[in-house]
Design a protein around this motif. Structure first.
Motif: not given
Length: 74
Positions: A13-14, A30-34, A70-74
């Motif tokens: 999600g974001t 923030l793009a998430t990977t959860y 734009v940010l993203s979680m690793l």
């Protein structure tokens, strides 16, 4: 700071948040990977200060996509 959560079809999600810049605001995504938004939001809240610092650095250097940091979680 205001935070908006949005789910994506792939389970990630974001999280959209806004940096206060004097009287103005800057949109950040923030793009998430959860797998759940609850997990992503919890992680974001724990590390909010760091995400804000990174967003301000990217804003200062002009790293914007369509006017959004734009940010993203690793």
């Amino acid at each position: 700071m205001m935070v908006v959560r949005r789910a994506k079809s792939d389970g990630g999600g974001t999280i959209t948040f806004f940096l206060a810049l004097g009287a103005g605001r800057q949109t950040c995504r923030l793009a998430t990977t959860y797998q759940t938004q609850k997990q992503a939001f919890s992680y974001f809240q724990k590390h909010r200060t760091e995400f804000e610092r990174i967003a301000r650095t990217r804003l200062t250097s002009g790293e914007l996509e369509d006017g959004i940091v734009v940010l993203s979680m690793l």
